[in-house]
Structures are given as structure tokens and as C-alpha cells.
Scaffold this active site. Structure first.
Site, PDB file in Angstrom:
ATOM      1  N   CYS A 129       0.828  -1.205   0.000  1.00 18.48           N
ATOM      2  CA  CYS A 129       0.000   0.000   0.000  1.00 18.48           C
ATOM      3  C   CYS A 129       0.868   1.263   0.000  1.00 18.48           C
ATOM      4  O   CYS A 129       0.610   2.191  -0.783  1.00 18.48           O
ATOM      5  CB  CYS A 129      -0.974  -0.002   1.170  1.00 18.48           C
TER       6      CYS A 129
HETATM    7  N1  LIG Z   1      -3.546  -5.172   5.387  1.00 17.79           N
HETATM    8  C1  LIG Z   1      -3.145  -4.383   4.388  1.00 17.79           C
HETATM    9  O1  LIG Z   1      -3.541  -3.207   4.289  1.00 17.79           O
HETATM   10  C2  LIG Z   1      -2.193  -4.911   3.358  1.00 17.79           C
HETATM   11  C3  LIG Z   1      -1.856  -4.069   2.276  1.00 17.79           C
HETATM   12  C4  LIG Z   1      -0.959  -4.550   1.305  1.00 17.79           C
HETATM   13  C5  LIG Z   1      -0.419  -5.811   1.432  1.00 17.79           C
HETATM   14  N2  LIG Z   1      -0.753  -6.594   2.514  1.00 17.79           N
HETATM   15  C6  LIG Z   1      -0.104  -7.903   2.611  1.00 17.79           C
HETATM   16  O2  LIG Z   1      -1.082  -8.921   2.444  1.00 17.79           O
HETATM   17  C7  LIG Z   1      -0.741 -10.045   3.260  1.00 17.79           C
HETATM   18  C8  LIG Z   1      -1.936 -10.365   4.156  1.00 17.79           C
HETATM   19  O3  LIG Z   1      -2.166  -9.231   4.965  1.00 17.79           O
HETATM   20  P1  LIG Z   1      -3.434  -9.107   5.922  1.00 17.79           P
HETATM   21  O4  LIG Z   1      -3.381  -7.743   6.480  1.00 17.79           O
HETATM   22  O5  LIG Z   1      -4.644  -9.591   5.235  1.00 17.79           O
HETATM   23  O6  LIG Z   1      -3.026 -10.187   7.054  1.00 17.79           O
HETATM   24  P2  LIG Z   1      -3.924 -10.838   8.184  1.00 17.79           P
HETATM   25  O7  LIG Z   1      -5.148 -10.018   8.376  1.00 17.79           O
HETATM   26  O8  LIG Z   1      -3.019 -11.055   9.346  1.00 17.79           O
HETATM   27  O9  LIG Z   1      -4.355 -12.255   7.564  1.00 17.79           O
HETATM   28  C9  LIG Z   1      -3.434 -13.303   7.371  1.00 17.79           C
HETATM   29  C10 LIG Z   1      -4.130 -14.534   6.828  1.00 17.79           C
HETATM   30  O10 LIG Z   1      -3.172 -15.592   6.738  1.00 17.79           O
HETATM   31  C11 LIG Z   1      -3.569 -16.722   7.560  1.00 17.79           C
HETATM   32  N3  LIG Z   1      -2.363 -17.198   8.243  1.00 17.79           N
HETATM   33  C12 LIG Z   1      -1.692 -16.594   9.266  1.00 17.79           C
HETATM   34  N4  LIG Z   1      -0.603 -17.293   9.612  1.00 17.79           N
HETATM   35  C13 LIG Z   1      -0.582 -18.377   8.787  1.00 17.79           C
HETATM   36  C14 LIG Z   1       0.308 -19.485   8.658  1.00 17.79           C
HETATM   37  N5  LIG Z   1       1.388 -19.639   9.447  1.00 17.79           N
HETATM   38  N6  LIG Z   1       0.043 -20.412   7.708  1.00 17.79           N
HETATM   39  C15 LIG Z   1      -1.047 -20.289   6.905  1.00 17.79           C
HETATM   40  N7  LIG Z   1      -1.929 -19.268   7.000  1.00 17.79           N
HETATM   41  C16 LIG Z   1      -1.683 -18.320   7.916  1.00 17.79           C
HETATM   42  C17 LIG Z   1      -4.618 -16.164   8.509  1.00 17.79           C
HETATM   43  O11 LIG Z   1      -5.615 -17.116   8.840  1.00 17.79           O
HETATM   44  P3  LIG Z   1      -5.417 -18.284   9.931  1.00 17.79           P
HETATM   45  O12 LIG Z   1      -4.592 -17.681  11.030  1.00 17.79           O
HETATM   46  O13 LIG Z   1      -6.787 -18.665  10.320  1.00 17.79           O
HETATM   47  O14 LIG Z   1      -4.699 -19.377   9.189  1.00 17.79           O
HETATM   48  C18 LIG Z   1      -5.258 -15.068   7.681  1.00 17.79           C
HETATM   49  O15 LIG Z   1      -6.262 -15.620   6.839  1.00 17.79           O
HETATM   50  C19 LIG Z   1       0.495  -9.643   4.077  1.00 17.79           C
HETATM   51  O16 LIG Z   1       1.643 -10.218   3.505  1.00 17.79           O
HETATM   52  C20 LIG Z   1       0.505  -8.136   3.984  1.00 17.79           C
HETATM   53  O17 LIG Z   1       1.803  -7.584   4.064  1.00 17.79           O
HETATM   54  C21 LIG Z   1      -1.632  -6.177   3.449  1.00 17.79           C
END
Ligand SMILES: NC(=O)c1ccc[n+]([C@@H]2O[C@H](COP(=O)([O-])OP(=O)(O)OC[C@H]3O[C@@H](n4cnc5c(N)ncnc54)[C@H](OP(=O)(O)O)[C@@H]3O)[C@@H](O)[C@H]2O)c1
Length: 344
Positions: A155
């Protein structure tokens, strides 16, 4: 319309949920697999009642397992996992012939040494870096079309690169003079329980963090260096602010000799006039989070400061849409041959 089978790995996180919101309304998508370790066995509608009654609400989460994703028959997979995990899924999914769109930072850098410098560990799958395409459609649309692995940008980089790149291309600013500051809503940190992100810690607060070497600087500088044709290093100050979602960025840079506000307006207009998700707000408009929240737009405004000889660029995006899932769906549309705006 022929439907394509799609999987979302990490579908229960913030960007995963946002992917579901967008894919539910995509006319070309059959969602066949959504993964979450904590919600395995429960349906999307049970876990997230806002999806009740919508297409796919009865689809059950499966545990996060690459073999299950392959077995689901998915042809495309979005990876919305925390940093450092994507290679565990990308490698087997690519081997099985899926096209993969990763939302994490894992495949955004071309140089594994830069990855190690910024992330503090050796890259776990350097062989995939040369295969990945940086998924900023406004820059790499033609490369995205034929790619098998898309590294969707972060972002902060999206909010900084889209205003700056037209000015860098036309050499209107001094690349050594760039200073950027961004304000990010708390969903940018993901859906995790950490004290720093609890309501009482964030509400009525604003704080800078990740200074002076936030990890996203690596991809920002990589892309600016490519455009400038010389190494570019910038100053960047991200801030956490008490909003659920949204990002506002302000960038300052010295104008080159003889460059005026008309040149700035001309470069931005020429670069982005045909882009469906870039809205230019000009030298009197503003870039407000409230106008882009829940959308895939980036709003860009600018000013000339004759006292300092600098240009001030302002941008606003929704970190979860143009900053993450919307941008990933935009790339998915390019990959699949749909109009780029479908579902967005
Ligand atoms: N949030 C933002 O604004 C944003 C913007 C740009 C890019 N991103 C990128 O997008 C990615 C996801 O971000 P997010 O904010 O959506 O993260 P999040 O809310 O923490 O979600 C992470 C997801 O991954 C799963 N997960 C966590 N640990 C895991 C593991 N060890 N093995 C398998 N699954 C696992 C979680 O579900 P369970 O724990 O139930 O498995 C959950 O569905 C990140 O790499 C982040 O840098 C995020």
C-alpha cells in the site's frame, strides 16, 4: 461467460476478506477453495455474517495446505498470507500449473541481497524472484498479462510510486531530494492480536514507526531506480493513525531547473489520463481518504511551493483495495483477459 476456478489462501485476514468481497461480485469467478487454519470446517457465512445470502457463503474454509488448493481444481490462487510464508504455497501451486497472485512482499524484490538487507533473512525461494512480475498495472500491464507469478505491490509503495513515476520519467525532479510521509489506517497491520494495535493503544493516537528504514522502502527504491536509470534513495516516514482503513501520503521533491507547475500537471496527465483507477485532482484539489475508502481509486493532487522550489504531491488510497486486494483483482482481470475494472 466461462467461469474460472479460484482459490484464496489466507482468506480470513483483512485482505483475504476484501478479496472475498470483490470476488463474490466477479462474473467470471467460481470460488472453489478458501483457506484458514483457525476457521477450517466452518463456512464463509458463519464466520463472516456479512457474506450470508451471497454467492459462496456456504463454501467451507479448509486448512491452509497447498495440496488441498491444487486438489480443489483452482486455476488461479491469491495468497493473502503474512510475510515470509508465500513461497511455501507459491512453489507447489506454480508447479501444478496455477497462476499465483501474491499480496505479500515476498516476491516484490528482484535482488535477493536487497531482500536480506531489508527483511533480515535470506530469501527462502530466490529462484522465484526472476519469475515474478511487480503487479502495478499502471506500470507493468503488458508483463502481467503473461505472468504466472504476480507480486502485488504494497500500500505504501502504491501511494508513493503512482504520483512520483511520471515526474521521474520526464526528469522533472531531483531524485536525491525525495521525502515522503504516509498516514495509514490500522488494518494495514493485518488482523492480528498485538498490543500495539489494540483499540486503546491506537485510538486518539498517531505515531511514526519504521523510521528510517521501513521494509517497503526496498520496493519503492527498486521501482524508482528502474525509472530513473540511476540509484534512488528516498526518505520515508510511515505513521499509524486511528482509522480502520485508508492511507494518505505527502511527497516533497525539488523541481529541476526551469520546471514549473504546468510541467508537473502535464506529466501526470499524460501518464495517467487513460487509467481507470487514477483520479487526478490537480493543483487545487485534494486527496482525501474518505473519497477513496472501499474503492480501487488512487486520488492524486499537487502543489508548487515557489518559496522552496519544491513540488508537493498528495495521494489517497484505501490500503485494503488499491493498496492490496483491489489491485490484486485488477491484475487478476488482466491475467484472465477480463476488462480491468470488472468487480472493482
Ligand atoms: N492489510 C493491508 O492493508 C495490506 C496491504 C498490502 C499488502 N498486505 C499484505 O497482504 C498479506 C496479508 O495481509 P493481511 O493484512 O490480510 O493479514 P492478516 O489479516 O493477518 O491475515 C493473514 C491470513 O493468513 C492466515 N495465516 C496466518 N498465519 C498463517 C500461517 N502460518 N500459515 C497459513 N496461513 C496463515 C490467517 O488465517 P489463519 O490464522 O486462520 O490461518 C489469515 O487468513 C500480508 O503479507 C501483507 O503484508 C496487506
Amino acid at each position: 461467460m466461462n467461469l474460472v476456478n479460484v482459490a484464496v489462501v489466507g482468506a480470513s485476514g483483512y485482505s483475504g476478506q476484501e478479496l472475498l468481497r470483490l470476488l463474490v461480485r466477479h462474473p467470471g469467478v467460481e470460488l472453489v477453495c478458501v483457506t484458514s487454519r483457525q476457521y477450517a470446517g466452518r463456512t464463509i457465512g458463519e464466520v463472516y455474517p456479512r457474506f450470508e445470502g451471497r454467492k459462496f457463503a456456504r463454501l467451507k474454509f479448509t486448512g491452509s495446505d497447498a495440496a488441498a488448493v491444487v486438489a480443489s481444481g483452482a486455476r488461479f490462487a491469491f495468497l493473502a498470507l503474512p510475510h515470509g510464508l508465500a513461497h511455501e504455497y507459491a512453489a507447489p501451486l506454480l508447479d501444478a500449473g496455477l497462476r499465483v497472485i501474491d499480496l505479500s512482499a515476498d516476491f516484490r524484490l528482484k535482488d535477493p541481497a536487497v531482500y536480506e538487507d531489508f527483511y533480515g533473512v535470506a530469501h527462502p525461494a530466490p529462484q522465484l524472484l526472476s519469475r515474478s512480475v511487480y503487479g502495478l498495472p499502471e506500470l507493468y500491464r503488458d508483463h502481467i498479462r503473461t505472468a504466472s507469478l504476480i507480486a502485488s505491490p504494497g500500500c505504501y509503495p502504491t501511494s508513493i510510486l503512482l504520483p512520483l513515476i511520471p515526474l521521474m520519467r520526464q526528469r522533472l525532479i531531483d531524485p536525491k531530494s525525495i521525502v515522503a510521509a504516509s498516514l495509514s489506517g490500522v488494518s494495514g497491520a493485518g488482523r492480528k492480536t498485538e498490543v500495539d494495535y489494540l483499540f486503546c493503544e491506537c485510538n486518539e493516537d498517531a505515531r511514526a514507526y519504521g523510521i528510517p528504514k521501513h521494509r517497503h522502502l526496498s520496493e519503492i527504491e527498486q521501482e524508482l531506480t528502474t525509472v530513473a536509470g540511476e540509484p534512488v534513495v528516498i526518505s520515508f516516514a510511515p505513521h499509524l493513525i486511528p482509522l480502520n482503513r485508508g492511507m494518505a501520503t505527502t511527497i516533497h521533491a525539488n523541481l529541476g531547473p526551469g520546471v514549473g507547475i504546468r510541467d508537473i500537471a502535464g506529466a501526470l496527465t499524460e501518464a495517467w489520463k487513460s487509467e481507470p483507477f487514477v483520479r487526478l485532482k490537480g493543483e487545487t484539489g485534494s486527496a482525501d481518504i474518505k473519497n477513496v475508502a472501499h474503492t480501487n481509486f488512487i486520488d492524486i493532487a499537487w502543489r508548487h511551493d515557489p518559496r522552496t522550489g519544491r513540488v508537493v504531491l498528495m495521494s489517497a488510497i484505501d490500503n485494503l483495495v488499491k493498496g492490496a486486494s483491489g489491485q490484486a483483482v485488477q491484475s487478476f482481470n488482466i491475467l484472465g483477459g477480463w476488462a480491468e475494472t470488472v468487480a472493482l
